[in-house]
Design a protein around this motif. Structure first.
Motif, PDB file in Angstrom:
ATOM      1  N   ARG A  84       0.832  -1.207   0.000  1.00  0.00           N
ATOM      2  CA  ARG A  84       0.000   0.000   0.000  1.00  0.00           C
ATOM      3  C   ARG A  84       0.868   1.259   0.000  1.00  0.00           C
ATOM      4  O   ARG A  84       0.502   2.281  -0.604  1.00  0.00           O
ATOM      5  CB  ARG A  84      -0.920   0.006   1.216  1.00  0.00           C
ATOM      6  N   ALA A  85       2.016   1.203   0.645  1.00  0.00           N
ATOM      7  CA  ALA A  85       2.875   2.382   0.716  1.00  0.00           C
ATOM      8  C   ALA A  85       3.530   2.693  -0.625  1.00  0.00           C
ATOM      9  O   ALA A  85       3.792   3.864  -0.929  1.00  0.00           O
ATOM     10  CB  ALA A  85       3.949   2.170   1.785  1.00  0.00           C
ATOM     11  N   VAL A  86       3.777   1.672  -1.430  1.00  0.00           N
ATOM     12  CA  VAL A  86       4.493   1.896  -2.680  1.00  0.00           C
ATOM     13  C   VAL A  86       3.557   2.165  -3.846  1.00  0.00           C
ATOM     14  O   VAL A  86       3.980   2.719  -4.874  1.00  0.00           O
ATOM     15  CB  VAL A  86       5.389   0.680  -2.997  1.00  0.00           C
TER      16      VAL A  86
ATOM     17  N   LEU B 217       2.774  -6.186 -10.028  1.00  0.00           N
ATOM     18  CA  LEU B 217       3.020  -6.833  -8.736  1.00  0.00           C
ATOM     19  C   LEU B 217       2.094  -8.019  -8.512  1.00  0.00           C
ATOM     20  O   LEU B 217       2.509  -9.048  -7.961  1.00  0.00           O
ATOM     21  CB  LEU B 217       2.838  -5.812  -7.605  1.00  0.00           C
ATOM     22  N   ARG B 218       0.851  -7.909  -8.956  1.00  0.00           N
ATOM     23  CA  ARG B 218      -0.094  -9.013  -8.759  1.00  0.00           C
ATOM     24  C   ARG B 218       0.355 -10.246  -9.548  1.00  0.00           C
ATOM     25  O   ARG B 218       0.221 -11.382  -9.081  1.00  0.00           O
ATOM     26  CB  ARG B 218      -1.495  -8.596  -9.179  1.00  0.00           C
ATOM     27  N   SER B 219       0.887 -10.040 -10.747  1.00  0.00           N
ATOM     28  CA  SER B 219       1.358 -11.175 -11.533  1.00  0.00           C
ATOM     29  C   SER B 219       2.516 -11.882 -10.838  1.00  0.00           C
ATOM     30  O   SER B 219       2.542 -13.112 -10.734  1.00  0.00           O
ATOM     31  CB  SER B 219       1.782 -10.688 -12.926  1.00  0.00           C
ATOM     32  N   ILE B 220       3.480 -11.109 -10.345  1.00  0.00           N
ATOM     33  CA  ILE B 220       4.667 -11.710  -9.716  1.00  0.00           C
ATOM     34  C   ILE B 220       4.310 -12.357  -8.383  1.00  0.00           C
ATOM     35  O   ILE B 220       4.648 -13.526  -8.129  1.00  0.00           O
ATOM     36  CB  ILE B 220       5.763 -10.638  -9.539  1.00  0.00           C
TER      37      ILE B 220
ATOM     38  N   ILE C 135      -0.577  -8.769  -1.857  1.00  0.00           N
ATOM     39  CA  ILE C 135      -1.431  -7.903  -2.668  1.00  0.00           C
ATOM     40  C   ILE C 135      -2.799  -8.521  -2.897  1.00  0.00           C
ATOM     41  O   ILE C 135      -3.608  -7.998  -3.691  1.00  0.00           O
ATOM     42  CB  ILE C 135      -0.745  -7.607  -4.026  1.00  0.00           C
ATOM     43  N   ALA C 136      -3.098  -9.607  -2.200  1.00  0.00           N
ATOM     44  CA  ALA C 136      -4.313 -10.375  -2.487  1.00  0.00           C
ATOM     45  C   ALA C 136      -5.567  -9.547  -2.279  1.00  0.00           C
ATOM     46  O   ALA C 136      -6.507  -9.612  -3.075  1.00  0.00           O
ATOM     47  CB  ALA C 136      -4.346 -11.632  -1.627  1.00  0.00           C
ATOM     48  N   ARG C 137      -5.658  -8.773  -1.208  1.00  0.00           N
ATOM     49  CA  ARG C 137      -6.892  -8.048  -0.863  1.00  0.00           C
ATOM     50  C   ARG C 137      -6.772  -6.549  -1.095  1.00  0.00           C
ATOM     51  O   ARG C 137      -7.478  -5.761  -0.468  1.00  0.00           O
ATOM     52  CB  ARG C 137      -7.272  -8.316   0.591  1.00  0.00           C
TER      53      ARG C 137
END
Length: 515
Positions: free
Chosen positions: A307-309, A324-327, A342-344
């Motif tokens: 969330r910070a980035v 990011l979600r893919s990785i 990053i799931a939620r």
């Protein structure tokens, strides 16, 4: 080597039995068996290993050890016409039989050897040193070309070049450059007579020789192994070079599954290279920020770090979130990560860009250009809204009776398009009268091949990106027809969702009361 012969190899035994002892004038060792030229066994062996070098030149940079009692065919530079070699008495596997018929050589049969000499050390070859020695000896002049160590393979490839040149309309200069480069490539083999490697052929460009025609001929003849690594591997390694080792290893795991897929659960199909590039490019700012904050592994990343980035809103947030979600999702599925941070977290969807009209003056200038390629490409993109990939893939057989066939679509060409297309075809026939390239648009780089032009050439030829002219044409059609979605889909090969982007925004008075 056996104990009976005092653990000496065949060559050492022969030298000790035949030659007197003396001092070697190259390595200055004393009490060794030397030949009449006062050279010891090891120094003489370096001359046979080095390509076309004297004994002094071969030993100038040190001495290369070799495995004993292995038949070795020395690589030497010879000159003259290639003679046909009689077919060997032993018949190898018929599947490895390659045959070419040529007037100069008759019927040439070639059997690639299956016994490959493995290299003890994988050392890069210094081609510049080889070229310097060959040119100093006058072996790379326009009147000569080096004769490879396997004469039968050389004759077969010479016939293959002539046959390929006849079918593709090569000029004599291209034939000469390809034959000379093919002979130099055969000198680069660890095992003469084995399959050629595309990675070795690409290195011919380092010494000013042609590479792509050599690969095309050898591939068509069935004697080329394409061991080249796709460019995306180097791109990924260069992109993640500054990341910590654990994080770099995790990104490599993600890349390996993305490029090759996975047949073990969780199964996954390979992704397109452009998709991999985009995901990595979108995720790199976050990975770089975490590295600067002291994180060395993605296992240390929490939801608060994500969330910070993330940017606050807009396309930057959605693109970084997609990368990011893919990785992170893939690594969690492969059990590399304990949790998916990053799931939620909602990152939103990409904002769609509304198409805008193109500059009419630039289109008019390109449409009236004296360059026939520029005028023809602009006419097809402006009048019929063709994509860049469709322009590259148009074949000569797709044009007939003023119509253009594109897959399941048949386009009736407008009169201005026919005029400019005929002018380009006349220029094409005059500029490359013997080319065998089946595509309509060609240039000097692919006229000797059967591949289409590159996408960058289209923009260089027209001066305007093709997609801008296509969007301008579709936008004009949408406004002229009042937003007829069916017509737009049929004319330009769009889906309904794709056609809706070009519809004009409804006026406030046109929006009825929902009640």
């Amino acid at each position: 080597m056996i104990r009976k012969h005092k653990w000496l190899c065949w060559r050492c035994r022969s030298w000790r039995q035949r030659l007197p002892r003396g001092n070697c004038r190259i390595c200055s060792r004393v009490g060794l068996a030397v030949n009449p030229d006062q050279v010891c066994n090891l120094c003489d062996r370096q001359m046979s290993i080095a390509l076309g070098a004297t004994v002094e030149e071969a030993n100038a940079g040190g001495q290369q050890l070799y495995l004993a009692n292995i038949p070795f065919q020395p690589t030497r530079l010879r000159w003259g016409r290639v003679r046909r070699v009689d077919k060997p008495s032993a018949q190898p596997n018929p599947r490895n039989l390659h045959r070419y018929r040529a007037d100069r050589f008759g019927t040439i049969d070639f059997y690639p050897t299956e016994q490959i000499q493995l290299a003890l050390f994988d050392m890069p070859r210094d081609l510049s040193n080889w070229v310097a020695v060959a040119r100093r000896r006058g072996l790379l002049t326009s009147e000569h070309s080096p004769e490879p160590p396997d004469a039968q393979m050389a004759a077969f490839l010479d016939a293959a070049v002539l046959d390929h040149a006849r079918r593709h309309g090569w000029p004599r200069s291209t034939i000469f450059r390809t034959q000379r480069s093919m002979r130099v490539l055969q000198h680069m083999q660890d095992t003469p007579g084995a399959m050629l490697l595309a990675s070795d052929a690409i290195r011919l460009q380092e010494i000013g020789m042609t590479a792509l025609p050599v690969i095309d001929v050898a591939t068509a003849a069935g004697v080329m192994l394409d061991d080249r690594q796709p460019a995306i591997h180097a791109y990924v390694e260069a992109t993640i070079a500054d990341l910590p080792n654990p994080m770099r290893a995790e990104v490599r795991d993600w890349f390996d599954v993305m490029i090759n897929g996975s047949t073990t659960p969780p199964r996954r199909k390979p992704r397109d290279q452009q998709t991999i590039r985009l995901y990595l490019r979108w995720a790199m700012p976050a990975l770089t920020t975490w590295t600067e904050q002291g994180h060395t592994s993605l296992r240390e990343i929490t939801s608060s770090d994500v969330r910070a980035v993330l940017p606050p809103a807009g396309n930057p947030r959605s693109t970084m979130g997609a990368g990011l979600r893919s990785i992170l999702t893939l690594l969690k599925a492969r059990k590399v990560l304990f949790v998916n941070p990053i799931a939620r977290i909602q990152t939103g969807s990409h904002e769609r860009r509304n198409p805008l009209p193109a500059h009419a003056e630039k289109i008019r200038e390109s449409l009236l250009s004296p360059n026939p390629a520029s005028a023809a490409l602009t006419a097809l993109a402006t009048f019929h809204g063709l994509r860049a990939g469709e322009l590259r893939q148009i074949r000569l057989t797709d044009l007939a009776d003023g119509r253009l066939r594109l897959g399941q679509r048949t386009i009736l060409l407008a009169e201005p398009v026919r005029v400019r297309l005929n002018a380009w075809l006349d220029h094409r026939n005059k500029r490359w009268p013997t080319t065998g390239n089946p595509y309509v648009f060609i240039n000097s780089r692919n006229s000797n091949r059967t591949a289409p032009v590159g996408g960058r050439w289209l923009t260089l030829a027209t001066g305007i990106p093709i997609h801008l002219m296509r969007e301008d044409r579709i936008l004009h059609e949408a406004r002229a027809t009042g937003g007829d979605v069916r017509r737009i889909c049929d004319l330009f090969g769009l889906t309904v969702d794709g056609a809706l982007r070009y519809l004009p925004d409804p006026e406030p008075d046109d929006i009825g009361d929902p009640a």
